[in-house]
Design an enzyme around this catalytic site. Sequence first.
Site, PDB file in Angstrom:
ATOM      1  CG  ASN A  37      -0.729  -9.334   3.996  1.00 43.47           C
ATOM      2  OD1 ASN A  37      -1.588 -10.182   3.751  1.00 43.47           O
ATOM      3  ND2 ASN A  37       0.227  -9.013   3.142  1.00 43.47           N
ATOM      4  NE  ARG A 147       9.113  -2.465  -4.192  1.00 43.49           N
ATOM      5  CZ  ARG A 147       8.662  -3.388  -3.330  1.00 43.49           C
ATOM      6  NH1 ARG A 147       8.542  -3.084  -2.037  1.00 43.49           N
ATOM      7  NH2 ARG A 147       8.314  -4.580  -3.733  1.00 43.49           N
ATOM      8  CE1 TYR A 159       8.225  -7.694  -0.019  1.00 43.39           C
ATOM      9  CE2 TYR A 159       9.976  -6.298  -0.886  1.00 43.39           C
ATOM     10  CZ  TYR A 159       8.662  -6.480  -0.512  1.00 43.39           C
ATOM     11  OH  TYR A 159       7.781  -5.454  -0.671  1.00 43.39           O
ATOM     12  CG  ASP A 217      11.091  -2.868   0.827  1.00 48.86           C
ATOM     13  OD1 ASP A 217      11.835  -2.932   1.828  1.00 48.86           O
ATOM     14  OD2 ASP A 217       9.853  -2.987   0.888  1.00 48.86           O
ATOM     15  CG  HIS A 219      10.875  -6.855   2.853  1.00 50.16           C
ATOM     16  ND1 HIS A 219      10.321  -7.942   3.468  1.00 50.16           N
ATOM     17  CD2 HIS A 219       9.841  -6.044   2.539  1.00 50.16           C
ATOM     18  CE1 HIS A 219       8.994  -7.808   3.504  1.00 50.16           C
ATOM     19  NE2 HIS A 219       8.681  -6.652   2.949  1.00 50.16           N
ATOM     20  CD  GLU A 243       9.899   0.100   1.797  1.00 42.22           C
ATOM     21  OE1 GLU A 243       9.836   0.444   0.593  1.00 42.22           O
ATOM     22  OE2 GLU A 243       9.001  -0.525   2.366  1.00 42.22           O
ATOM     23  CD  GLU A 269       6.620  -2.430   4.639  1.00 37.10           C
ATOM     24  OE1 GLU A 269       6.599  -1.640   3.688  1.00 37.10           O
ATOM     25  OE2 GLU A 269       6.701  -3.648   4.520  1.00 37.10           O
ATOM     26  NE  ARG A 290       7.663   2.089   2.691  1.00 41.46           N
ATOM     27  CZ  ARG A 290       6.543   1.862   1.997  1.00 41.46           C
ATOM     28  NH1 ARG A 290       5.723   2.843   1.692  1.00 41.46           N
ATOM     29  NH2 ARG A 290       6.235   0.647   1.597  1.00 41.46           N
ATOM     30  CD  GLU A 346       4.252   0.083  -1.261  1.00 38.08           C
ATOM     31  OE1 GLU A 346       3.810   0.241  -0.113  1.00 38.08           O
ATOM     32  OE2 GLU A 346       5.000  -0.858  -1.577  1.00 38.08           O
ATOM     33  CD1 TRP A 409      10.258 -13.256   3.098  1.00 39.91           C
ATOM     34  CD2 TRP A 409       8.706 -11.818   3.804  1.00 39.91           C
ATOM     35  NE1 TRP A 409       9.497 -12.899   2.012  1.00 39.91           N
ATOM     36  CE2 TRP A 409       8.536 -12.012   2.423  1.00 39.91           C
ATOM     37  CE3 TRP A 409       7.837 -10.949   4.471  1.00 39.91           C
ATOM     38  CZ2 TRP A 409       7.532 -11.377   1.680  1.00 39.91           C
ATOM     39  CZ3 TRP A 409       6.844 -10.311   3.758  1.00 39.91           C
ATOM     40  CH2 TRP A 409       6.690 -10.523   2.351  1.00 39.91           C
TER      41      TRP A 409
HETATM   42  O1  EZ4 Z   1       5.977  -6.826   2.394  1.00 42.71           O
HETATM   43  O2  EZ4 Z   1       2.707  -5.480   2.217  1.00 42.71           O
HETATM   44  O3  EZ4 Z   1       6.989  -1.935   0.668  1.00 42.71           O
HETATM   45  N1  EZ4 Z   1       6.209  -2.819   0.629  1.00 42.71           N
HETATM   46  C1  EZ4 Z   1       6.293  -3.954   1.312  1.00 42.71           C
HETATM   47  C2  EZ4 Z   1       5.147  -4.930   1.185  1.00 42.71           C
HETATM   48  C3  EZ4 Z   1       5.025  -5.813   2.410  1.00 42.71           C
HETATM   49  C4  EZ4 Z   1       3.673  -6.461   2.452  1.00 42.71           C
HETATM   50  C5  EZ4 Z   1       3.468  -7.136   3.797  1.00 42.71           C
HETATM   51  O4  EZ4 Z   1       2.150  -7.149   4.131  1.00 42.71           O
HETATM   52  O5  EZ4 Z   1       7.264  -4.156   1.991  1.00 42.71           O
HETATM   53  O6  EZ4 Z   1       5.290  -5.703   0.022  1.00 42.71           O
HETATM   54 CO    CO Z   2       8.351  -2.358   2.296  1.00 44.09          CO
END
Ligand code: EZ4
Ligand code: CO
Length: 409
Positions: A37, A147, A159, A217, A219, A243, A269, A290, A346, A409
Amino acid sequence: MRIESAEVVVTSPGRNFVTLRLTTDDGLVGLGDGTLNGRELAVASYLRDHVAPLLVGRDAHRIEDTWQLLHRGAYWRRGPVTMTAIAAVDVALWDLKAKAAGMPLYQLLGGASRNGLLAYGHASGRDTEELFDSIRHHLDEGFRAIRVQISIPGVGSVYGVSSVRAAGERADHYEPAVRAGLSIEEGWDTRAYLRHVPTVFEAVRSEFGAELPLLHDGHHRMTPIQAARLGRDLEPYDLFWLEDCTPTEDQEALRLVRQHTVTPLAIGEVLSSVWDYQTLLRERLVDFVRSSVTHTGGITGLRRLLNLAALHGARSGMHGATDISPVGMAAALHLGLAIHNFGIQEYMPHPDVTGAVFRTSFAFANGLLHPGDEVGLGVDLDVSAADRFPYEPAYLPVARLADGTVHDW
Ligand code: EZ4
Ligand code: CO
Protein backbone atom coordinates in the site's frame (compact mmCIF):
# COMPACT_ATOMS: atom_id res chain seq x y z
CA MET A 1 5.83 -27.55 -15.87
CA ARG A 2 8.07 -24.70 -17.12
CA ILE A 3 7.34 -21.02 -16.54
CA GLU A 4 6.84 -19.44 -19.95
CA SER A 5 5.99 -15.88 -18.98
CA ALA A 6 5.97 -13.70 -15.88
CA GLU A 7 3.81 -10.63 -16.27
CA VAL A 8 3.18 -7.87 -13.72
CA VAL A 9 -0.35 -6.45 -13.79
CA VAL A 10 -0.86 -3.09 -12.05
CA THR A 11 -4.53 -2.15 -11.85
CA SER A 12 -6.74 0.13 -9.78
CA PRO A 13 -10.35 -1.12 -9.58
CA GLY A 14 -11.28 0.87 -6.46
CA ARG A 15 -7.68 0.88 -5.22
CA ASN A 16 -4.24 -0.11 -6.53
CA PHE A 17 -3.23 -3.76 -6.78
CA VAL A 18 -0.05 -5.40 -8.08
CA THR A 19 -0.49 -8.97 -9.35
CA LEU A 20 2.10 -11.36 -10.73
CA ARG A 21 0.69 -13.58 -13.48
CA LEU A 22 2.74 -16.66 -14.38
CA THR A 23 1.90 -18.86 -17.36
CA THR A 24 3.38 -22.30 -17.94
CA ASP A 25 4.19 -24.31 -21.05
CA ASP A 26 1.19 -26.53 -20.34
CA GLY A 27 -1.13 -23.53 -20.38
CA LEU A 28 -1.77 -23.01 -16.65
CA VAL A 29 -2.01 -19.52 -15.12
CA GLY A 30 -0.86 -18.80 -11.55
CA LEU A 31 -1.57 -15.53 -9.68
CA GLY A 32 0.29 -13.90 -6.79
CA ASP A 33 -0.48 -10.68 -4.88
CA GLY A 34 2.38 -8.14 -4.68
CA THR A 35 0.45 -5.13 -3.35
CA LEU A 36 2.32 -2.87 -0.91
CA ASN A 37 0.00 0.00 0.00
CA GLY A 38 1.35 3.40 -1.09
CA ARG A 39 4.58 1.88 -2.48
CA GLU A 40 3.06 -0.33 -5.18
CA LEU A 41 5.36 0.58 -8.05
CA ALA A 42 8.49 -0.31 -6.07
CA VAL A 43 7.29 -3.92 -5.91
CA ALA A 44 6.11 -3.84 -9.54
CA SER A 45 9.61 -2.76 -10.63
CA TYR A 46 11.31 -5.29 -8.33
CA LEU A 47 9.24 -8.03 -9.97
CA ARG A 48 9.36 -6.80 -13.56
CA ASP A 49 12.96 -5.60 -13.71
CA HIS A 50 14.73 -8.01 -11.34
CA VAL A 51 12.66 -11.14 -10.72
CA ALA A 52 10.75 -11.96 -13.93
CA PRO A 53 13.95 -12.61 -15.93
CA LEU A 54 14.97 -15.22 -13.31
CA LEU A 55 11.64 -17.05 -13.53
CA VAL A 56 11.22 -17.67 -17.24
CA GLY A 57 12.27 -21.23 -18.07
CA ARG A 58 12.29 -22.45 -14.44
CA ASP A 59 10.43 -25.53 -13.21
CA ALA A 60 7.26 -24.14 -11.64
CA HIS A 61 7.06 -27.08 -9.22
CA ARG A 62 10.21 -26.02 -7.34
CA ILE A 63 8.59 -23.65 -4.85
CA GLU A 64 11.03 -23.89 -1.92
CA ASP A 65 14.04 -23.73 -4.25
CA THR A 66 12.65 -20.61 -5.95
CA TRP A 67 11.92 -19.00 -2.58
CA GLN A 68 15.49 -19.63 -1.39
CA LEU A 69 16.89 -18.42 -4.70
CA LEU A 70 15.02 -15.12 -4.47
CA HIS A 71 15.78 -14.69 -0.76
CA ARG A 72 19.43 -15.72 -0.67
CA GLY A 73 20.20 -14.95 -4.30
CA ALA A 74 19.36 -11.25 -4.05
CA TYR A 75 22.04 -10.91 -1.34
CA TRP A 76 19.93 -8.02 0.12
CA ARG A 77 17.42 -9.63 2.47
CA ARG A 78 14.11 -9.05 4.18
CA GLY A 79 12.22 -5.76 4.08
CA PRO A 80 8.70 -5.13 2.83
CA VAL A 81 9.46 -4.56 -0.87
CA THR A 82 11.58 -7.70 -1.23
CA MET A 83 9.31 -9.93 0.86
CA THR A 84 6.18 -8.73 -0.94
CA ALA A 85 7.81 -9.47 -4.30
CA ILE A 86 8.86 -12.94 -3.10
CA ALA A 87 5.29 -13.47 -1.84
CA ALA A 88 3.86 -12.71 -5.29
CA VAL A 89 6.10 -15.37 -6.84
CA ASP A 90 5.51 -17.91 -4.09
CA VAL A 91 1.70 -17.63 -4.16
CA ALA A 92 1.62 -17.82 -7.97
CA LEU A 93 3.69 -21.03 -7.78
CA TRP A 94 1.38 -22.54 -5.13
CA ASP A 95 -1.60 -21.62 -7.32
CA LEU A 96 0.04 -23.44 -10.25
CA LYS A 97 0.97 -26.50 -8.22
CA ALA A 98 -2.57 -26.83 -6.88
CA LYS A 99 -4.02 -26.39 -10.38
CA ALA A 100 -1.62 -29.04 -11.71
CA ALA A 101 -2.71 -31.34 -8.87
CA GLY A 102 -6.39 -30.60 -9.56
CA MET A 103 -7.01 -29.56 -5.96
CA PRO A 104 -7.93 -26.46 -3.99
CA LEU A 105 -4.71 -25.13 -2.49
CA TYR A 106 -5.68 -25.88 1.13
CA GLN A 107 -5.64 -29.60 0.30
CA LEU A 108 -1.95 -29.38 -0.64
CA LEU A 109 -1.26 -27.53 2.62
CA GLY A 110 -2.54 -30.44 4.69
CA GLY A 111 -6.30 -30.22 4.23
CA ALA A 112 -8.91 -28.37 6.28
CA SER A 113 -8.40 -28.10 10.05
CA ARG A 114 -11.76 -26.36 10.52
CA ASN A 115 -15.06 -25.67 8.75
CA GLY A 116 -14.38 -21.98 8.18
CA LEU A 117 -12.34 -19.03 9.40
CA LEU A 118 -13.72 -16.68 12.06
CA ALA A 119 -13.52 -13.19 10.54
CA TYR A 120 -13.64 -9.76 12.13
CA GLY A 121 -15.04 -6.65 10.50
CA HIS A 122 -14.16 -2.98 11.00
CA ALA A 123 -16.76 -0.90 12.82
CA SER A 124 -16.09 2.80 13.32
CA GLY A 125 -17.77 6.10 13.95
CA ARG A 126 -17.11 9.72 14.75
CA ASP A 127 -19.17 9.30 17.95
CA THR A 128 -20.79 6.43 19.84
CA GLU A 129 -24.06 6.78 17.94
CA GLU A 130 -22.34 6.31 14.57
CA LEU A 131 -20.20 3.57 16.06
CA PHE A 132 -23.22 1.65 17.39
CA ASP A 133 -24.91 1.90 13.96
CA SER A 134 -21.76 0.57 12.37
CA ILE A 135 -21.56 -2.35 14.83
CA ARG A 136 -25.25 -3.18 14.20
CA HIS A 137 -24.63 -3.05 10.46
CA HIS A 138 -21.74 -5.52 10.80
CA LEU A 139 -23.82 -7.84 12.99
CA ASP A 140 -26.59 -7.75 10.35
CA GLU A 141 -24.02 -8.71 7.72
CA GLY A 142 -23.15 -11.76 9.80
CA PHE A 143 -19.91 -10.69 11.50
CA ARG A 144 -19.29 -12.47 14.81
CA ALA A 145 -16.23 -10.45 15.84
CA ILE A 146 -15.80 -6.70 15.52
CA ARG A 147 -12.95 -4.22 15.58
CA VAL A 148 -13.90 -0.92 17.22
CA GLN A 149 -12.30 2.43 16.21
CA ILE A 150 -13.61 5.90 17.04
CA SER A 151 -12.74 9.59 16.65
CA ILE A 152 -11.14 11.25 19.67
CA PRO A 153 -12.78 14.44 21.01
CA GLY A 154 -10.54 17.40 20.28
CA VAL A 155 -8.43 15.41 17.79
CA GLY A 156 -11.02 14.79 15.07
CA SER A 157 -10.79 11.94 12.63
CA VAL A 158 -7.97 9.53 13.32
CA TYR A 159 -6.76 6.17 12.05
CA GLY A 160 -9.66 3.80 11.41
CA VAL A 161 -12.37 6.45 11.04
CA SER A 162 -13.22 7.87 7.66
CA SER A 163 -12.52 11.58 7.23
CA VAL A 164 -13.20 11.74 3.48
CA ARG A 165 -16.43 10.19 2.34
CA ALA A 166 -17.98 9.96 -1.10
CA ALA A 167 -21.68 10.82 -1.41
CA GLY A 168 -23.86 7.79 -0.71
CA GLU A 169 -20.94 5.83 0.71
CA ARG A 170 -21.46 3.95 3.95
CA ALA A 171 -20.40 6.03 6.97
CA ASP A 172 -18.04 3.31 8.20
CA HIS A 173 -16.36 2.55 4.89
CA TYR A 174 -12.71 3.26 5.63
CA GLU A 175 -9.90 3.36 3.11
CA PRO A 176 -6.78 5.03 4.48
CA ALA A 177 -4.89 5.35 1.16
CA VAL A 178 -6.22 8.49 -0.50
CA ARG A 179 -5.92 8.74 -4.28
CA ALA A 180 -6.24 12.52 -4.53
CA GLY A 181 -2.93 14.35 -4.17
CA LEU A 182 -0.34 13.71 -1.48
CA SER A 183 -0.72 12.36 2.07
CA ILE A 184 -3.48 13.89 4.13
CA GLU A 185 -2.37 15.02 7.60
CA GLU A 186 -4.22 13.92 10.72
CA GLY A 187 -3.74 15.19 14.27
CA TRP A 188 -2.86 13.07 17.27
CA ASP A 189 -2.99 13.37 21.07
CA THR A 190 -2.18 10.20 23.01
CA ARG A 191 -3.43 11.50 26.38
CA ALA A 192 -6.84 12.36 24.93
CA TYR A 193 -6.94 8.92 23.29
CA LEU A 194 -6.06 7.12 26.54
CA ARG A 195 -8.85 8.97 28.37
CA HIS A 196 -11.48 8.34 25.70
CA VAL A 197 -11.06 4.75 24.49
CA PRO A 198 -11.94 2.92 27.75
CA THR A 199 -15.21 4.91 28.00
CA VAL A 200 -16.10 3.77 24.47
CA PHE A 201 -15.52 0.09 25.27
CA GLU A 202 -17.58 0.49 28.43
CA ALA A 203 -20.46 1.87 26.31
CA VAL A 204 -20.08 -0.86 23.66
CA ARG A 205 -20.11 -3.64 26.25
CA SER A 206 -23.20 -2.24 27.97
CA GLU A 207 -25.03 -1.95 24.61
CA PHE A 208 -23.92 -5.22 22.98
CA GLY A 209 -23.21 -7.50 25.97
CA ALA A 210 -20.27 -9.56 27.17
CA GLU A 211 -20.20 -12.24 24.49
CA LEU A 212 -19.23 -10.42 21.28
CA PRO A 213 -15.46 -10.62 20.57
CA LEU A 214 -14.14 -7.02 20.33
CA LEU A 215 -10.79 -5.90 18.91
CA HIS A 216 -8.97 -2.58 18.79
CA ASP A 217 -6.01 -1.26 16.77
CA GLY A 218 -3.69 1.22 18.52
CA HIS A 219 -1.81 1.70 15.21
CA HIS A 220 1.68 2.10 16.68
CA ARG A 221 0.99 5.33 18.60
CA MET A 222 1.75 4.64 22.25
CA THR A 223 4.94 4.40 24.26
CA PRO A 224 5.29 1.08 26.14
CA ILE A 225 4.13 2.57 29.43
CA GLN A 226 1.12 4.23 27.77
CA ALA A 227 0.26 0.94 26.08
CA ALA A 228 0.56 -0.85 29.41
CA ARG A 229 -1.92 1.58 30.89
CA LEU A 230 -4.40 1.19 28.03
CA GLY A 231 -4.15 -2.61 28.20
CA ARG A 232 -4.88 -2.45 31.92
CA ASP A 233 -7.75 0.05 31.53
CA LEU A 234 -9.35 -2.19 28.88
CA GLU A 235 -9.17 -5.39 30.94
CA PRO A 236 -12.77 -5.07 32.23
CA TYR A 237 -14.01 -5.14 28.61
CA ASP A 238 -12.30 -8.44 27.75
CA LEU A 239 -10.77 -7.60 24.35
CA PHE A 240 -9.99 -10.35 21.85
CA TRP A 241 -6.85 -8.34 21.20
CA LEU A 242 -5.18 -4.94 21.37
CA GLU A 243 -3.24 -4.51 18.12
CA ASP A 244 -0.03 -2.59 17.35
CA CYS A 245 -0.03 -0.81 20.69
CA THR A 246 3.59 0.39 20.21
CA PRO A 247 5.76 0.99 17.09
CA THR A 248 6.38 -2.54 15.82
CA GLU A 249 10.09 -2.36 15.13
CA ASP A 250 10.85 -2.19 18.86
CA GLN A 251 10.23 -5.83 19.80
CA GLU A 252 11.46 -5.38 23.39
CA ALA A 253 8.85 -2.68 24.05
CA LEU A 254 6.25 -5.40 24.56
CA ARG A 255 8.11 -6.77 27.59
CA LEU A 256 7.00 -3.74 29.57
CA VAL A 257 3.44 -3.93 28.24
CA ARG A 258 3.23 -7.63 29.13
CA GLN A 259 4.39 -7.01 32.71
CA HIS A 260 1.36 -4.83 33.34
CA THR A 261 -1.60 -6.24 31.48
CA VAL A 262 -3.39 -9.47 30.59
CA THR A 263 -5.12 -7.88 27.57
CA PRO A 264 -4.09 -10.12 24.63
CA LEU A 265 -1.66 -8.46 22.21
CA ALA A 266 -1.43 -8.65 18.40
CA ILE A 267 1.38 -7.17 16.33
CA GLY A 268 3.26 -7.44 13.06
CA GLU A 269 1.33 -6.27 9.99
CA VAL A 270 4.35 -4.11 9.03
CA LEU A 271 6.91 -6.87 9.64
CA SER A 272 8.06 -9.05 6.77
CA SER A 273 9.77 -12.22 7.94
CA VAL A 274 10.16 -14.83 10.65
CA TRP A 275 13.42 -13.18 11.65
CA ASP A 276 11.55 -10.01 12.66
CA TYR A 277 9.64 -11.99 15.28
CA GLN A 278 12.33 -13.86 17.18
CA THR A 279 12.18 -11.86 20.42
CA LEU A 280 8.40 -11.41 20.21
CA LEU A 281 7.75 -15.14 19.91
CA ARG A 282 10.56 -16.68 21.93
CA GLU A 283 9.71 -14.50 24.93
CA ARG A 284 5.96 -15.01 24.40
CA LEU A 285 5.36 -11.26 24.13
CA VAL A 286 2.47 -11.61 21.65
CA ASP A 287 -0.67 -13.70 21.35
CA PHE A 288 -1.44 -13.06 17.67
CA VAL A 289 0.76 -12.63 14.58
CA ARG A 290 -0.65 -9.96 12.21
CA SER A 291 1.53 -10.81 9.20
CA SER A 292 -0.16 -11.53 5.89
CA VAL A 293 0.79 -13.97 3.16
CA THR A 294 1.22 -10.95 0.86
CA HIS A 295 3.81 -9.08 2.94
CA THR A 296 5.73 -11.99 4.46
CA GLY A 297 7.17 -14.02 1.60
CA GLY A 298 3.99 -15.84 0.63
CA ILE A 299 2.65 -19.15 1.85
CA THR A 300 6.20 -20.45 2.29
CA GLY A 301 7.34 -17.44 4.34
CA LEU A 302 4.24 -17.08 6.49
CA ARG A 303 3.91 -20.81 7.16
CA ARG A 304 7.47 -20.82 8.50
CA LEU A 305 6.61 -17.89 10.77
CA LEU A 306 3.34 -19.44 11.96
CA ASN A 307 5.13 -22.69 12.76
CA LEU A 308 7.49 -20.74 15.03
CA ALA A 309 4.44 -18.98 16.51
CA ALA A 310 2.80 -22.36 17.21
CA LEU A 311 5.85 -23.47 19.21
CA HIS A 312 5.36 -20.44 21.45
CA GLY A 313 1.58 -20.58 21.79
CA ALA A 314 0.80 -17.73 19.39
CA ARG A 315 -1.91 -17.85 16.73
CA SER A 316 -2.53 -16.25 13.35
CA GLY A 317 -4.40 -12.97 12.91
CA MET A 318 -3.59 -12.27 9.28
CA HIS A 319 -3.82 -8.71 8.01
CA GLY A 320 -6.83 -8.54 5.69
CA ALA A 321 -7.51 -4.87 5.02
CA THR A 322 -8.44 -3.89 1.44
CA ASP A 323 -4.78 -3.49 0.49
CA ILE A 324 -4.61 -7.29 0.47
CA SER A 325 -5.89 -8.06 -3.05
CA PRO A 326 -8.50 -10.76 -3.72
CA VAL A 327 -5.54 -12.97 -4.71
CA GLY A 328 -3.79 -12.32 -1.38
CA MET A 329 -7.02 -12.85 0.54
CA ALA A 330 -7.63 -16.19 -1.17
CA ALA A 331 -4.09 -17.30 -0.29
CA ALA A 332 -4.67 -16.27 3.34
CA LEU A 333 -7.88 -18.29 3.50
CA HIS A 334 -6.31 -21.47 2.10
CA LEU A 335 -3.44 -21.22 4.60
CA GLY A 336 -5.72 -20.29 7.50
CA LEU A 337 -8.05 -23.21 6.79
CA ALA A 338 -5.15 -25.66 6.85
CA ILE A 339 -2.98 -24.61 9.82
CA HIS A 340 -3.76 -25.67 13.38
CA ASN A 341 -2.85 -22.38 15.10
CA PHE A 342 -5.36 -20.21 13.23
CA GLY A 343 -6.72 -17.38 15.42
CA ILE A 344 -8.90 -14.96 13.45
CA GLN A 345 -8.94 -13.37 9.98
CA GLU A 346 -9.33 -9.63 9.36
CA TYR A 347 -11.91 -9.09 6.61
CA MET A 348 -12.72 -5.77 4.92
CA PRO A 349 -14.71 -6.60 1.78
CA HIS A 350 -13.47 -4.92 -1.41
CA PRO A 351 -15.79 -2.49 -3.18
CA ASP A 352 -17.96 -4.02 -5.95
CA VAL A 353 -15.81 -2.49 -8.69
CA THR A 354 -12.87 -4.72 -7.64
CA GLY A 355 -14.99 -7.66 -8.81
CA ALA A 356 -14.83 -6.32 -12.37
CA VAL A 357 -11.16 -7.41 -12.47
CA PHE A 358 -10.88 -10.23 -9.92
CA ARG A 359 -13.36 -13.12 -9.82
CA THR A 360 -13.13 -15.02 -6.54
CA SER A 361 -14.56 -18.26 -5.16
CA PHE A 362 -14.23 -17.46 -1.46
CA ALA A 363 -17.38 -16.93 0.57
CA PHE A 364 -18.46 -15.32 3.86
CA ALA A 365 -21.40 -16.87 5.71
CA ASN A 366 -22.45 -16.92 9.37
CA GLY A 367 -19.34 -15.04 10.41
CA LEU A 368 -16.97 -17.52 8.75
CA LEU A 369 -14.85 -17.24 5.60
CA HIS A 370 -14.10 -20.22 3.35
CA PRO A 371 -11.77 -20.28 0.31
CA GLY A 372 -14.10 -22.46 -1.78
CA ASP A 373 -13.29 -25.68 -3.57
CA GLU A 374 -12.12 -24.59 -7.00
CA VAL A 375 -8.68 -25.81 -8.02
CA GLY A 376 -5.75 -23.59 -7.03
CA LEU A 377 -6.51 -20.31 -5.27
CA GLY A 378 -9.93 -20.01 -6.89
CA VAL A 379 -9.24 -16.51 -8.28
CA ASP A 380 -9.23 -15.33 -11.91
CA LEU A 381 -7.82 -12.05 -13.17
CA ASP A 382 -9.44 -10.47 -16.25
CA VAL A 383 -6.44 -8.83 -17.93
CA SER A 384 -8.45 -6.69 -20.35
CA ALA A 385 -10.69 -5.46 -17.52
CA ALA A 386 -7.54 -4.66 -15.51
CA ASP A 387 -6.39 -2.35 -18.34
CA ARG A 388 -9.53 -0.27 -17.90
CA PHE A 389 -8.43 0.72 -14.36
CA PRO A 390 -5.00 2.36 -14.67
CA TYR A 391 -2.78 2.90 -11.64
CA GLU A 392 -3.52 6.04 -9.62
CA PRO A 393 -0.93 7.33 -7.14
CA ALA A 394 -2.21 6.99 -3.56
CA TYR A 395 -0.62 7.83 -0.24
CA LEU A 396 -1.36 6.70 3.29
CA PRO A 397 -2.00 9.57 5.74
CA VAL A 398 0.58 10.95 8.15
CA ALA A 399 -0.02 12.05 11.75
CA ARG A 400 1.31 15.18 13.46
CA LEU A 401 1.15 16.26 17.10
CA ALA A 402 -0.30 19.66 18.02
CA ASP A 403 3.20 21.24 17.87
CA GLY A 404 3.78 19.91 14.35
CA THR A 405 5.99 16.93 15.19
CA VAL A 406 5.53 13.91 12.91
CA HIS A 407 4.10 11.01 14.94
CA ASP A 408 3.55 7.34 14.05
CA TRP A 409 0.46 7.05 11.89
O1 EZ4 B 1 -3.43 0.67 8.30
O2 EZ4 B 1 -3.90 -1.65 5.66
O3 EZ4 B 1 -5.32 -3.50 10.94
N1 EZ4 B 1 -5.37 -2.92 9.91
C1 EZ4 B 1 -4.62 -1.87 9.59
C2 EZ4 B 1 -4.78 -1.31 8.20
C3 EZ4 B 1 -3.53 -0.60 7.73
C4 EZ4 B 1 -3.55 -0.42 6.24
C5 EZ4 B 1 -2.19 0.06 5.76
O4 EZ4 B 1 -1.95 -0.38 4.50
O5 EZ4 B 1 -3.87 -1.41 10.41
O6 EZ4 B 1 -5.90 -0.45 8.13
CO1 CO C 1 -3.58 -2.78 12.00
